[in-house]
Design a protein around this motif. Sequence first.
Motif, PDB file in Angstrom:
ATOM      1  N   ARG A 237      68.403  -6.739  35.592  1.00 28.76           N
ATOM      2  CA  ARG A 237      68.255  -6.019  36.865  1.00 28.76           C
ATOM      3  C   ARG A 237      67.596  -6.887  37.911  1.00 28.76           C
ATOM      4  NH1 ARG A 237      65.965   0.001  35.246  1.00 28.76           N
ATOM      5  NH2 ARG A 237      67.913   0.890  34.423  1.00 28.76           N
ATOM      6  N   ARG A 238      66.512  -7.565  37.500  1.00 29.39           N
ATOM      7  CA  ARG A 238      65.771  -8.383  38.459  1.00 29.39           C
ATOM      8  C   ARG A 238      66.586  -9.624  38.861  1.00 29.39           C
ATOM      9  NH1 ARG A 238      60.283  -8.276  38.827  1.00 29.39           N
ATOM     10  NH2 ARG A 238      60.000 -10.442  38.156  1.00 29.39           N
ATOM     11  N   SER A 239      67.341 -10.161  37.915  1.00 27.35           N
ATOM     12  CA  SER A 239      68.177 -11.313  38.247  1.00 27.35           C
ATOM     13  C   SER A 239      69.302 -10.904  39.186  1.00 27.35           C
ATOM     14  CB  SER A 239      68.759 -11.932  36.968  1.00 27.35           C
ATOM     15  OG  SER A 239      67.738 -12.448  36.143  1.00 27.35           O
ATOM     16  N   ARG A 240      69.923  -9.753  38.901  1.00 24.08           N
ATOM     17  CA  ARG A 240      70.979  -9.275  39.801  1.00 24.08           C
ATOM     18  C   ARG A 240      70.415  -8.962  41.180  1.00 24.08           C
ATOM     19  NH1 ARG A 240      72.680  -5.974  35.450  1.00 24.08           N
ATOM     20  NH2 ARG A 240      72.030  -4.105  36.566  1.00 24.08           N
ATOM     21  N   GLU A 241      69.165  -8.501  41.210  1.00 24.64           N
ATOM     22  CA  GLU A 241      68.532  -8.221  42.501  1.00 24.64           C
ATOM     23  C   GLU A 241      68.433  -9.492  43.338  1.00 24.64           C
ATOM     24  OE1 GLU A 241      64.225  -6.754  44.309  1.00 24.64           O
ATOM     25  OE2 GLU A 241      64.583  -6.683  42.151  1.00 24.64           O
ATOM     26  N   ILE A 242      68.015 -10.610  42.677  1.00 19.33           N
ATOM     27  CA  ILE A 242      67.930 -11.878  43.395  1.00 19.33           C
ATOM     28  C   ILE A 242      69.310 -12.318  43.869  1.00 19.33           C
ATOM     29  CG2 ILE A 242      67.462 -14.353  43.121  1.00 19.33           C
ATOM     30  CD1 ILE A 242      64.960 -12.801  43.517  1.00 19.33           C
TER      31      ILE A 242
ATOM     32  N   ARG B  84      72.212 -22.258  25.912  1.00 19.22           N
ATOM     33  CA  ARG B  84      73.319 -22.744  26.732  1.00 19.22           C
ATOM     34  C   ARG B  84      73.772 -21.678  27.733  1.00 19.22           C
ATOM     35  NH1 ARG B  84      75.939 -27.420  24.779  1.00 19.22           N
ATOM     36  NH2 ARG B  84      75.068 -28.163  22.815  1.00 19.22           N
ATOM     37  N   ALA B  85      73.815 -20.429  27.267  1.00 19.34           N
ATOM     38  CA  ALA B  85      74.268 -19.348  28.146  1.00 19.34           C
ATOM     39  C   ALA B  85      73.251 -19.047  29.240  1.00 19.34           C
ATOM     40  CB  ALA B  85      74.547 -18.095  27.316  1.00 19.34           C
ATOM     41  N   THR B  86      71.981 -18.886  28.859  1.00 20.19           N
ATOM     42  CA  THR B  86      70.972 -18.493  29.847  1.00 20.19           C
ATOM     43  C   THR B  86      70.592 -19.643  30.773  1.00 20.19           C
ATOM     44  OG1 THR B  86      69.262 -18.873  28.166  1.00 20.19           O
ATOM     45  CG2 THR B  86      70.014 -16.622  28.482  1.00 20.19           C
ATOM     46  N   ASN B  87      70.747 -20.889  30.337  1.00 23.10           N
ATOM     47  CA  ASN B  87      70.490 -22.002  31.246  1.00 23.10           C
ATOM     48  C   ASN B  87      71.487 -22.013  32.394  1.00 23.10           C
ATOM     49  OD1 ASN B  87      68.226 -22.983  30.025  1.00 23.10           O
ATOM     50  ND2 ASN B  87      69.273 -24.549  28.820  1.00 23.10           N
TER      51      ASN B  87
ATOM     52  N   ARG C  45      69.995 -19.549  34.726  1.00 24.43           N
ATOM     53  CA  ARG C  45      68.875 -20.160  35.447  1.00 24.43           C
ATOM     54  C   ARG C  45      69.391 -21.040  36.590  1.00 24.43           C
ATOM     55  NH1 ARG C  45      66.810 -20.400  30.139  1.00 24.43           N
ATOM     56  NH2 ARG C  45      64.765 -19.412  29.909  1.00 24.43           N
ATOM     57  N   ALA C  46      70.424 -21.827  36.290  1.00 25.79           N
ATOM     58  CA  ALA C  46      70.987 -22.711  37.317  1.00 25.79           C
ATOM     59  C   ALA C  46      71.564 -21.895  38.466  1.00 25.79           C
ATOM     60  CB  ALA C  46      72.066 -23.606  36.698  1.00 25.79           C
ATOM     61  N   ASP C  47      72.251 -20.789  38.151  1.00 26.55           N
ATOM     62  CA  ASP C  47      72.817 -19.939  39.210  1.00 26.55           C
ATOM     63  C   ASP C  47      71.712 -19.337  40.070  1.00 26.55           C
ATOM     64  OD1 ASP C  47      75.349 -20.492  38.368  1.00 26.55           O
ATOM     65  OD2 ASP C  47      75.710 -18.561  37.401  1.00 26.55           O
ATOM     66  N   LEU C  48      70.641 -18.877  39.428  1.00 21.54           N
ATOM     67  CA  LEU C  48      69.535 -18.279  40.175  1.00 21.54           C
ATOM     68  C   LEU C  48      68.856 -19.299  41.082  1.00 21.54           C
ATOM     69  CD1 LEU C  48      67.904 -16.047  37.404  1.00 21.54           C
ATOM     70  CD2 LEU C  48      68.957 -15.230  39.516  1.00 21.54           C
ATOM     71  N   LEU C  49      68.577 -20.490  40.528  1.00 23.82           N
ATOM     72  CA  LEU C  49      67.913 -21.514  41.327  1.00 23.82           C
ATOM     73  C   LEU C  49      68.790 -21.943  42.496  1.00 23.82           C
ATOM     74  CD1 LEU C  49      65.570 -23.438  41.797  1.00 23.82           C
ATOM     75  CD2 LEU C  49      66.650 -25.047  40.216  1.00 23.82           C
TER      76      LEU C  49
END
Length: 581
Positions: free
Chosen positions: A312-317, A91-94, A97-101
């Motif tokens: 780190r990679r997610s924050r980079e995006i 639930r947390a990581t989805n 994922r939605a924020d990144l997409l």
Amino acid sequence: MKPERKLSIFWMFRYLLPVKWRIAVLLGMLLTSTALQLINPQIVQRFIDTASAKGAVGGLFSLAGMFLVVAVSNQLLTVSVSYMGNDVAWRATNRLRADLLKHCLRLDMRFHNLKTPGEMIERVDGDVTGMSNFFALFIVQIIGSFVLLAGILGYMFATNWPIAITMSIFTCISIGVMVYIRDFGVSATQAERQARASLLGLIEERISGIEDVQANGGVPYVMNRFHRAMRSVFLTGRKAWMLRVVPWNVTVVLFAVAVTVVLIIGVSMYLKGEITLGTLYLVYQYTQMLNDPIEQLGNQVQEFQKAKSGMRRSREILSYESEIHEGTEESLPSGALGVDFDQVNFSYNEDNRVLQDISFSLLPGERLGIVGRTGSGKSSLSRLLLRMYNTDSGVIRIGGTDIRSLRLEALYKRVGMVTQDVQLFDGTLRDNLTLFNSKVADQEIIETTERLGLRKWIDKMPQGLDTHLTAGGASLSAGEAQLFALTRVFLTKPSLVILDEPSSKLDAATEAALQAAVDQLMEHCTGIVIAHRLSTLKKVDKIMVLGNGRILEFGAREALAQDSSSRFAKLLRTDRQEELA
């Protein structure tokens, strides 16, 4: 605390906060499970001491029954805790994922030109999966391990302080070492994730271009690239794994030392009669149990390194910002929209200017045909109109409004574009025609497809508008695909339509049918037609000839066609000669 560590913790709790009540339930179950783990060895201790003292058999049976009930209850709780932990993690990581997409979909085309779809899949899903694995076990194993450690050490201090001190020293050293070397493998794991992203990007890119690869004998080259990419994944993965297992190896050595010391002390005290045989068992069992949370903490240090590299990679995006900033204007004038370019300059990179000093006006309802050699800037002009890129300088106005002051939604509602490549999505025929807009009535879809000549194709579908289509568009011919794209735009009722090379893949008969559909589409809107085939431009009002990013010629079609010295007239003569040949 370092700023980066603060940010990591903030990230974790930012996405865990919406599931706080589930976490509360999980913690309650976890505390109960930990208590049961501490109780069972004490039941065994009493059983051993009772048996050694030749106690009543009934008492032994009672203790055995208690042990069985506690063991089964603990096992059920363990399964429930694991399920709840994974539920919380997904639930947390989805949400992440939605924020990144969502963020990626809002980034401008300059960003997407540099990132392959395969790499973005790895960023949005692969990196977050590593974080999910950590989230799933963070509460269960990290918090559970500390609670279990506290319970074991607390009981031992109340029972036998020399052994408790030995256990405490081992615990503190183990945790201190793990904290100190927790970041050992973060950079290496980050490099491993990047290598995997590059591999996925390579595979996606080559599969999407499979026709060119096969037709030009590029399979050996592709396989060579693939093996090199796989080697990079292997080497970076091996290095990352070796660095991540350092904490685990350290705890194994420390545990061996701790067990040896504790057993020596315990046996010595038993031989002196200071503790019972049951207590010696309890000391041994708690020492063994002490290793479990320490080992779990070591494992979680490895998962933390994976998760941190993903963070780190997610924050980079998420740190990338689109150069396309929305305006505040919500609407445009009703009816067909005029178009004005005022000294527009544009380049994809600083070294190569694509459009230079472009200035022209198009009245509401007029049709403009744009011609020019490949690379002259025709498609770039259409992309600027839809704000896929920002201009380097100059102003573009639609309906008298600077497009930079418009909300993108307001712009896309009134401007439609048809390209030569049509994308089908995994969904029904209805969804693909309306682009998942449920507000469009079936009757309107049928009437539109009837007018544009697509109705016969729809009637052949086994379930009509409910027919399920697969992504890609392989089920459509080139002509059907163009009519399909026109229908999509037609259903949005645009006030400005851009047709980018709509007939480049069509035969003469299909092009004629397409032209009839285009005429209907442009009855009540302004039109811009980019074309190689001059036959597509028979009914436009104005012509623009582009060359090297500049306007070489602009004027009324008829006037340019009749002026034998004009560039457009020369193009018409060349086109006729090619048709006769």
